[in-house]
Design a protein around this motif. Structure first.
Motif: not given
Lengths: 129, 324
Positions: B113-142
């Protein structure tokens, strides 16, 4: 063992007594996922009844989101952090302290923010150029 | 005078050795930390609310900012954050199950169960990093005006957002980015946008099908669309091109939105990261049999409290950044 679990939860819905702590946890997961799904669906479709009507200066939809968030917070704290099984004195010390302080903080800062908003809007202050 | 009066009750109730709250020292201190950390997060979120209420009519609409899902093209607001929320709640569940197995002294179950918890946490942090990268890169420009307001572009026929690349004209004015190795040492330019202000303005004038959208939110809860004449008029205020978001400029609208986004989700992401590290340490301790020898798995319970707290904070961040 000293880890007696209170297994009767969802009392607002008539109550449900679970046969073990593990079963209870899976039900709480189901409930939290359901609440999140409702939030996401409301957030995507944004029914007009909820976005056009206001209550105390905020859209009904936003009130629903905040209330559902507090519901989720309750179940995370009560069942995941097992506050339900702690002594009531410990539980009250943990829960009421932040609630009291944060309510005051929310009130004072949002009230001031609204004041500044009105200054920007009605005062002779240029910001949109 | 004899001031020290001993009574019978002192030996029992006040004599020490009592646990009126029925919680061990370590658990109490974990709760102590959680309550103070909760107040810190509340301070951050309330100051976000302060800035938002201050600019209530011009604040970016989250559904238009976070619209991407990895590996999929198109516009899917909220789907990915909902997934992240589910991952974090799920890893909270495996953590509760680990604590539960610990009470029953089932070592192997706790490990898995601890192993599963660690994996879940790692997926979340990875997703967060992806979310940041997308936000920093931007969409359309202004474009940004002299007063710091952001002007975005919309296709008049479809009402969809127009990217700068859709209409900007390439002009023969290529400038090479100044790097630290050239000219004066240790001086360099920041990022350079893919189009210059001049190219965007020329392209806008040449394309009658493009309109400007301001930050102001109208009665329908949408950003105000200007007419072609108003757009051309507003264009003269523009002073620079903005692509993506950083702490100083933000193509999505109010700069404070990006600042608070980076600060609050960053602070939360740091909590998740440190939670994963602590979980890993506990995980190895379980494997080594430390808690088996100690006779109880209370450390798992304590780190579990921290982990659930991180989940609890995310529930609020999710509401205030993505839903409300």
């Amino acid at each position: 063992m000293a880890h007696a679990h209170k297994l009767r939860i969802f009392r607002w819905a008539g109550g449900k007594t679970f046969k073990s702590n593990t079963v209870k946890i899976w039900w709480v997961l189901g409930f939290l996922s359901l609440v999140t799904a409702v939030e996401v669906i409301l957030g995507i479709f944004k029914p007009e009844v909820l976005t056009k009507n206001y209550f105390v200066g905020m859209k009904l939809l936003n009130w629903i989101f905040i209330i559902l968030t507090l519901v989720k917070a309750y179940y995370i704290a009560w069942d995941f952090m097992h506050l339900r099984d702690e002594k009531s004195a410990l539980r009250r010390a943990i829960v009421w302290t932040p609630i009291f302080l944060v309510s005051y903080l929310v009130f004072i800062l949002l009230y001031e923010a609204d004041y500044i908003y009105n200054i920007f809007k009605n005062g002779f202050f240029a910001w949109d150029f | 005078m004899d001031t020290a009066v001993t009574t019978e009750s002192e030996g029992t109730t006040w004599g020490g050795g009592n646990q009126p709250l029925n919680a061990s020292y370590g658990k109490m201190m974990m709760w102590f930390f959680i309550v103070s950390d909760a107040l810190t997060f509340s301070g951050f979120l309330v100051s976000y609310g302060f800035s938002r209420f201050k600019f209530i009519e011009t604040w970016p609409i989250a559904d238009e900012v976070f619209t991407h899902v990895p590996f999929f093209h198109g516009n899917y607001p909220m789907i990915y954050v909902a997934f992240m929320t589910f991952i974090l709640i799920m890893s909270s569940v495996t953590m509760v199950l680990a604590v539960d197995a610990g009470h029953k002294m089932k070592k192997n179950k706790v490990i898995w169960y601890m192993f599963a918890t660690i994996i879940g946490g790692a997926i979340f942090v990875g997703s967060q990093a992806w979310e940041w990268a997308t936000f920093i890169k931007g969409d359309f420009g202004a474009l940004e005006t002299k007063g710091g307001r952001v002007l975005q572009f919309v296709k008049a026929d479809t009402g969809e957002r127009a990217a700068l690349a859709d209409f900007a004209t390439a002009l023969p004015e290529d400038r090479i980015k100044h790097e630290s190795k050239n000219g004066i040492w240790y001086q360099e330019e920041g990022y350079q946008t893919s189009f210059s202000l001049n190219e965007v303005i020329t392209g806008f004038k040449a394309n009658p099908g493009i309109l400007i959208r301001t930050e102001t939110i109208n009665e329908d809860g949408e950003k105000t669309l200007l007419t072609r004449e108003q757009s051309l008029d507003r264009l003269s205020d523009a002073v620079r091109v903005v692509e993506g978001a950083n702490l100083i400029r933000n193509e999505y609208g109010s700069r404070l939105f990006a600042d608070f986004f980076f600060f609050i989700t960053g602070f939360h992401g740091f909590h998740v990261f440190s939670g994963v590290v602590i979980n890993i340490i506990i995980f190895f301790n379980i494997i080594l049999g430390t808690y088996e020898r100690r006779g109880h798995y209370e450390m798992v319970e304590k780190v579990g409290l921290y982990w659930h707290f991180v989940d609890l904070v995310w529930v609020f961040v999710f509401t205030f950044f993505y839903l409300v």
